[in-house]
Design a protein around this motif. Structure first.
Motif, mmCIF file in Angstrom:
data_model
loop_
_atom_site.group_PDB
_atom_site.id
_atom_site.type_symbol
_atom_site.label_atom_id
_atom_site.label_comp_id
_atom_site.label_asym_id
_atom_site.label_seq_id
_atom_site.Cartn_x
_atom_site.Cartn_y
_atom_site.Cartn_z
ATOM 1 N N THR A 259 0.826 -1.211 0.000
ATOM 2 C CA THR A 259 0.000 0.000 0.000
ATOM 3 C C THR A 259 0.860 1.261 0.000
ATOM 4 O OG1 THR A 259 -0.076 0.175 2.410
ATOM 5 C CG2 THR A 259 -1.779 -1.184 1.333
ATOM 6 N N GLY A 260 2.173 1.073 0.097
ATOM 7 C CA GLY A 260 3.066 2.210 0.175
ATOM 8 C C GLY A 260 3.538 2.507 1.591
ATOM 9 N N ASP A 261 2.988 1.821 2.583
ATOM 10 C CA ASP A 261 3.394 2.008 3.977
ATOM 11 C C ASP A 261 3.868 0.654 4.504
ATOM 12 O OD1 ASP A 261 3.565 2.167 6.767
ATOM 13 O OD2 ASP A 261 1.875 3.549 6.917
ATOM 14 N N ILE A 262 5.171 0.502 4.641
ATOM 15 C CA ILE A 262 5.770 -0.785 5.019
ATOM 16 C C ILE A 262 5.243 -1.281 6.356
ATOM 17 C CG2 ILE A 262 7.847 0.262 6.044
ATOM 18 C CD1 ILE A 262 7.766 -3.065 4.118
ATOM 19 N N ARG A 263 5.103 -0.411 7.320
ATOM 20 C CA ARG A 263 4.630 -0.845 8.638
ATOM 21 C C ARG A 263 3.190 -1.352 8.577
ATOM 22 N NH1 ARG A 263 7.938 0.515 12.993
ATOM 23 N NH2 ARG A 263 9.696 1.785 12.329
ATOM 24 N N THR A 264 2.338 -0.611 7.951
ATOM 25 C CA THR A 264 0.941 -1.032 7.825
ATOM 26 C C THR A 264 0.854 -2.356 7.083
ATOM 27 O OG1 THR A 264 0.169 1.241 7.884
ATOM 28 C CG2 THR A 264 -1.321 -0.388 6.904
ATOM 29 N N ASP A 265 1.611 -2.469 5.996
ATOM 30 C CA ASP A 265 1.583 -3.698 5.197
ATOM 31 C C ASP A 265 2.043 -4.902 6.011
ATOM 32 O OD1 ASP A 265 0.777 -2.072 3.133
ATOM 33 O OD2 ASP A 265 2.720 -2.087 2.115
ATOM 34 N N LEU A 266 3.117 -4.741 6.783
ATOM 35 C CA LEU A 266 3.642 -5.860 7.576
ATOM 36 C C LEU A 266 2.722 -6.208 8.745
ATOM 37 C CD1 LEU A 266 7.465 -5.104 7.592
ATOM 38 C CD2 LEU A 266 6.234 -6.839 6.256
ATOM 39 N N VAL A 267 2.147 -5.207 9.386
ATOM 40 C CA VAL A 267 1.219 -5.475 10.489
ATOM 41 C C VAL A 267 0.000 -6.235 9.950
ATOM 42 C CG1 VAL A 267 -0.374 -4.416 12.150
ATOM 43 C CG2 VAL A 267 1.985 -3.578 11.966
ATOM 44 N N THR A 268 -0.535 -5.790 8.833
ATOM 45 C CA THR A 268 -1.694 -6.472 8.229
ATOM 46 C C THR A 268 -1.329 -7.900 7.838
ATOM 47 O OG1 THR A 268 -2.542 -4.363 7.418
ATOM 48 C CG2 THR A 268 -3.371 -6.358 6.340
ATOM 49 N N TRP A 269 -0.160 -8.091 7.254
ATOM 50 C CA TRP A 269 0.311 -9.411 6.833
ATOM 51 C C TRP A 269 0.463 -10.350 8.036
ATOM 52 C CZ3 TRP A 269 5.470 -11.358 7.585
ATOM 53 C CH2 TRP A 269 5.728 -12.534 6.894
ATOM 54 N N LEU A 270 1.140 -9.881 9.081
ATOM 55 C CA LEU A 270 1.308 -10.713 10.275
ATOM 56 C C LEU A 270 -0.039 -11.027 10.917
ATOM 57 C CD1 LEU A 270 4.434 -9.438 12.251
ATOM 58 C CD2 LEU A 270 4.084 -11.682 11.203
ATOM 59 N N HIS A 271 -0.904 -10.046 10.970
ATOM 60 C CA HIS A 271 -2.231 -10.269 11.560
ATOM 61 C C HIS A 271 -2.970 -11.376 10.798
ATOM 62 C CE1 HIS A 271 -5.900 -9.487 13.722
ATOM 63 N NE2 HIS A 271 -6.531 -9.397 12.567
ATOM 64 N N LYS A 272 -2.895 -11.360 9.460
ATOM 65 C CA LYS A 272 -3.536 -12.407 8.657
ATOM 66 C C LYS A 272 -2.953 -13.782 8.997
ATOM 67 C CE LYS A 272 -4.725 -9.660 4.603
ATOM 68 N NZ LYS A 272 -4.426 -9.432 3.175
ATOM 69 N N ILE A 273 -1.646 -13.838 9.172
ATOM 70 C CA ILE A 273 -1.009 -15.112 9.520
ATOM 71 C C ILE A 273 -1.477 -15.577 10.893
ATOM 72 C CG2 ILE A 273 1.180 -16.254 10.061
ATOM 73 C CD1 ILE A 273 2.439 -14.515 7.853
ATOM 74 N N PHE A 274 -1.566 -14.662 11.844
ATOM 75 C CA PHE A 274 -2.000 -15.041 13.188
ATOM 76 C C PHE A 274 -3.469 -15.476 13.193
ATOM 77 C CE2 PHE A 274 1.538 -12.143 14.933
ATOM 78 C CZ PHE A 274 2.470 -13.154 14.762
#
Length: 188
Positions: free
Chosen positions: A65-80
């Protein structure tokens, strides 16, 4: 491909524990020996299904989305969330086991999640736009995030609502309030 598709269908219907090579062979219309010619275990077969995009249709890479932190938090949340869903823990444990028991599977998983991985590519983009410093240890940051996923998979540790954000903060370092860009080390 018929074997991979049969594996994915049966995995979705029955889960990892009920998945058998005999059942996969029957579903794919092949002999069991044909499966063992290409895959040494059901874990290796499930790993290939994941790597081919047959088990997680939304993909395994974080969005951009252009925001590395948001993208990684969303990605990890999906994995969890996956780790708390039916079949999710077995899928993740099967990948870990398959990688541990087979050099080939471990190498392929390493290629997908390692130095040439989607995470490092995403980190490279973040460096290019100034969201991460040029000297950031990109490989190690990715390993830290994946290590947290593996730890939670093996220990079955529950993930509270903020754990993904805290893990990303640890991996990327603190965000400065004035510019949103990480500078320096974790001791700041």
């Amino acid at each position: 491909m018929a074997i991979l598709q049969a594996t994915a269908r049966l995995f979705a219907d029955r889960g990892y524990e009920q998945l058998t090579m005999e059942g996969i062979a029957h579903e794919a219309g092949v002999g069991k020996q044909t499966i063992y010619r290409w895959w040494t275990s059901k874990g290796a077969l499930v790993a290939d299904c994941l790597l081919e995009g047959l088990l997680l249709p939304e993909g395994i890479a974080p969005d951009d989305t252009g925001d590395i932190r948001t993208d990684l938090v969303t990605w990890l949340h999906k994995i969890f969330v996956l780790l708390e869903s039916k079949g999710g823990p077995a899928l993740m444990r099967s990948l870990i086991a398959a990688g541990a028991e087979s050099d080939d599977v471990g190498g392929r998983l390493g290629d997908t999640f390692g130095t040439s991985s989607f995470l490092v590519e995403r980190f490279d983009k973040a460096v290019a736009v100034g969201q991460l410093p040029p000297d950031a240890p990109l490989q190690q940051m990715g390993e830290a995030l994946l290590g947290a996923v593996i730890f939670r998979t093996l220990t079955r540790a529950p993930a509270d609502a903020d754990v993904a954000a805290r893990l990303v903060d640890v991996a990327l370092g603190p965000r400065l309030a004035d510019d949103g860009i990480r500078h320096g080390d974790l001791s700041e």
